[in-house]
Design a protein around this motif. Structure first.
Motif, PDB file in Angstrom:
ATOM      1  N   GLU A  75       0.764  -1.405  -0.281  1.00  0.00           N
ATOM      2  CA  GLU A  75      -0.421  -0.605   0.228  1.00  0.00           C
ATOM      3  C   GLU A  75       0.949   0.920  -0.069  1.00  0.00           C
ATOM      4  O   GLU A  75       0.080   2.250  -0.604  1.00  0.00           O
ATOM      5  CB  GLU A  75      -0.974  -0.082   1.400  1.00  0.00           C
ATOM      6  CG  GLU A  75      -2.026  -1.182   1.024  1.00  0.00           C
ATOM      7  CD  GLU A  75      -3.031  -0.851   2.625  1.00  0.00           C
ATOM      8  OE1 GLU A  75      -3.181  -0.389   3.044  1.00  0.00           O
ATOM      9  OE2 GLU A  75      -3.452  -2.356   2.562  1.00  0.00           O
TER      10      GLU A  75
ATOM     11  N   ALA B 224       1.341   7.655  -6.385  1.00  0.00           N
ATOM     12  CA  ALA B 224       0.502   8.286  -6.449  1.00  0.00           C
ATOM     13  C   ALA B 224       0.529   9.846  -5.965  1.00  0.00           C
ATOM     14  O   ALA B 224       0.813  10.983  -6.821  1.00  0.00           O
ATOM     15  CB  ALA B 224      -0.997   8.275  -5.480  1.00  0.00           C
ATOM     16  N   LEU B 225       1.792   9.911  -4.836  1.00  0.00           N
ATOM     17  CA  LEU B 225       2.303  11.479  -4.847  1.00  0.00           C
ATOM     18  C   LEU B 225       3.822  11.930  -5.472  1.00  0.00           C
ATOM     19  O   LEU B 225       3.313  12.872  -6.089  1.00  0.00           O
ATOM     20  CB  LEU B 225       3.758  10.796  -2.999  1.00  0.00           C
ATOM     21  CG  LEU B 225       3.948  12.051  -2.697  1.00  0.00           C
ATOM     22  CD1 LEU B 225       2.920  13.443  -2.397  1.00  0.00           C
ATOM     23  CD2 LEU B 225       4.634  11.779  -1.674  1.00  0.00           C
TER      24      LEU B 225
ATOM     25  N   ASN C 175      -5.808  14.885  -4.286  1.00  0.00           N
ATOM     26  CA  ASN C 175      -4.529  14.085  -4.693  1.00  0.00           C
ATOM     27  C   ASN C 175      -3.620  14.087  -3.495  1.00  0.00           C
ATOM     28  O   ASN C 175      -3.494  13.317  -2.803  1.00  0.00           O
ATOM     29  CB  ASN C 175      -4.392  14.697  -5.940  1.00  0.00           C
ATOM     30  CG  ASN C 175      -4.755  13.708  -7.154  1.00  0.00           C
ATOM     31  OD1 ASN C 175      -6.455  13.638  -6.664  1.00  0.00           O
ATOM     32  ND2 ASN C 175      -4.941  13.724  -8.400  1.00  0.00           N
ATOM     33  N   ILE C 176      -2.556  15.600  -3.817  1.00  0.00           N
ATOM     34  CA  ILE C 176      -2.365  14.976  -2.669  1.00  0.00           C
ATOM     35  C   ILE C 176      -2.541  14.725  -0.498  1.00  0.00           C
ATOM     36  O   ILE C 176      -2.054  14.040  -0.370  1.00  0.00           O
ATOM     37  CB  ILE C 176      -0.711  16.452  -2.213  1.00  0.00           C
ATOM     38  CG1 ILE C 176      -0.409  16.284  -3.612  1.00  0.00           C
ATOM     39  CG2 ILE C 176      -0.012  16.341  -0.995  1.00  0.00           C
ATOM     40  CD1 ILE C 176       0.255  17.761  -3.875  1.00  0.00           C
TER      41      ILE C 176
ATOM     42  N   SER D  85       1.425  13.493  -8.179  1.00  0.00           N
ATOM     43  CA  SER D  85       1.108  14.589  -8.022  1.00  0.00           C
ATOM     44  C   SER D  85       2.139  15.357  -7.891  1.00  0.00           C
ATOM     45  O   SER D  85       1.675  16.608  -8.597  1.00  0.00           O
ATOM     46  CB  SER D  85       0.984  14.299  -6.303  1.00  0.00           C
ATOM     47  OG  SER D  85      -0.089  13.579  -6.261  1.00  0.00           O
TER      48      SER D  85
ATOM     49  N   ALA E 170      -3.453  11.118  -0.523  1.00  0.00           N
ATOM     50  CA  ALA E 170      -2.010  10.482  -0.209  1.00  0.00           C
ATOM     51  C   ALA E 170      -1.887  10.698   0.971  1.00  0.00           C
ATOM     52  O   ALA E 170      -1.530   9.385   1.374  1.00  0.00           O
ATOM     53  CB  ALA E 170      -1.284  11.022  -1.122  1.00  0.00           C
TER      54      ALA E 170
ATOM     55  N   ASN F 265      -4.031   9.083   3.295  1.00  0.00           N
ATOM     56  CA  ASN F 265      -3.795   7.202   2.784  1.00  0.00           C
ATOM     57  C   ASN F 265      -2.657   7.202   3.618  1.00  0.00           C
ATOM     58  O   ASN F 265      -1.961   5.546   4.686  1.00  0.00           O
ATOM     59  CB  ASN F 265      -4.479   7.058   1.627  1.00  0.00           C
ATOM     60  CG  ASN F 265      -5.253   7.388   1.766  1.00  0.00           C
ATOM     61  OD1 ASN F 265      -6.296   6.536   2.131  1.00  0.00           O
ATOM     62  ND2 ASN F 265      -5.398   7.155   0.449  1.00  0.00           N
ATOM     63  N   LEU F 266      -1.498   7.398   3.928  1.00  0.00           N
ATOM     64  CA  LEU F 266       0.146   7.531   4.344  1.00  0.00           C
ATOM     65  C   LEU F 266      -0.144   7.257   5.666  1.00  0.00           C
ATOM     66  O   LEU F 266       0.890   6.750   6.421  1.00  0.00           O
ATOM     67  CB  LEU F 266       1.102   8.406   3.705  1.00  0.00           C
ATOM     68  CG  LEU F 266       2.765   7.673   4.331  1.00  0.00           C
ATOM     69  CD1 LEU F 266       2.385   6.837   3.116  1.00  0.00           C
ATOM     70  CD2 LEU F 266       3.350   9.360   3.334  1.00  0.00           C
TER      71      LEU F 266
ATOM     72  N   LEU G 109       0.971   4.629  -2.258  1.00  0.00           N
ATOM     73  CA  LEU G 109       0.349   6.246  -2.206  1.00  0.00           C
ATOM     74  C   LEU G 109       1.860   6.577  -2.720  1.00  0.00           C
ATOM     75  O   LEU G 109       1.832   7.858  -3.277  1.00  0.00           O
ATOM     76  CB  LEU G 109       0.690   5.975  -0.804  1.00  0.00           C
ATOM     77  CG  LEU G 109      -0.518   5.628  -0.050  1.00  0.00           C
ATOM     78  CD1 LEU G 109      -0.705   5.584   1.213  1.00  0.00           C
ATOM     79  CD2 LEU G 109      -2.038   6.382  -0.956  1.00  0.00           C
ATOM     80  N   GLN G 110       3.423   5.991  -2.966  1.00  0.00           N
ATOM     81  CA  GLN G 110       4.094   6.913  -3.006  1.00  0.00           C
ATOM     82  C   GLN G 110       4.008   6.935  -4.801  1.00  0.00           C
ATOM     83  O   GLN G 110       4.405   8.474  -5.472  1.00  0.00           O
ATOM     84  CB  GLN G 110       5.695   5.763  -2.789  1.00  0.00           C
ATOM     85  CG  GLN G 110       5.851   5.451  -1.577  1.00  0.00           C
ATOM     86  CD  GLN G 110       7.088   4.984  -1.134  1.00  0.00           C
ATOM     87  OE1 GLN G 110       7.287   4.159  -1.735  1.00  0.00           O
ATOM     88  NE2 GLN G 110       7.578   5.299  -0.050  1.00  0.00           N
TER      89      GLN G 110
END
Length: 111
Positions: A29, A36-37, A61-62, A40, A65, A68-69, A33-34
């Protein structure tokens, strides 16, 4: 007593295995997320370069993320504590079994 100790050892071993599986899941996960980051960040750089993109969507989005992180970090910390506790318990069981073995040796020598 030995059966109870063996049962406790099995339970603690299963808990440790479960914790390891959950840590692996958390790693996956975190990897997502990384990504996705990073996406972004690229989108943010595009904004700075003058390309038109929805700034609100980037911020959203940030934020998602980061939320979630933080959840993953909290969960990973919990599983690490569980794994540490399980390891301590396994060490204790090993010491108890070692003591039982020494007692058995002394008893055998007496006979």
């Amino acid at each position: 007593f030995v059966r109870q100790t063996e049962w406790s050892l099995q339970v603690m071993t299963q808990r440790a295995l479960d914790a390891e599986k959950n840590v692996e899941k958390m790693k996956q996960e975190m990897f997502l997320l990384q990504e996705a980051l990073e996406s972004s960040k690229v989108e943010n750089e595009s904004l700075r370069a003058g390309q038109t993109t929805n700034l609100g969507a980037v911020k959203n989005n940030i934020d998602v993320a980061l939320q979630n992180l933080n959840k993953i970090i909290t969960g990973a910390n919990w599983y690490i504590r569980q794994l540490t506790h399980g390891t301590e318990s396994l060490h204790f069981v090993a010491e108890v079994l070692q003591s039982i073995g020494k007692i058995s040796e002394v008893e055998a020598k007496k006979e």
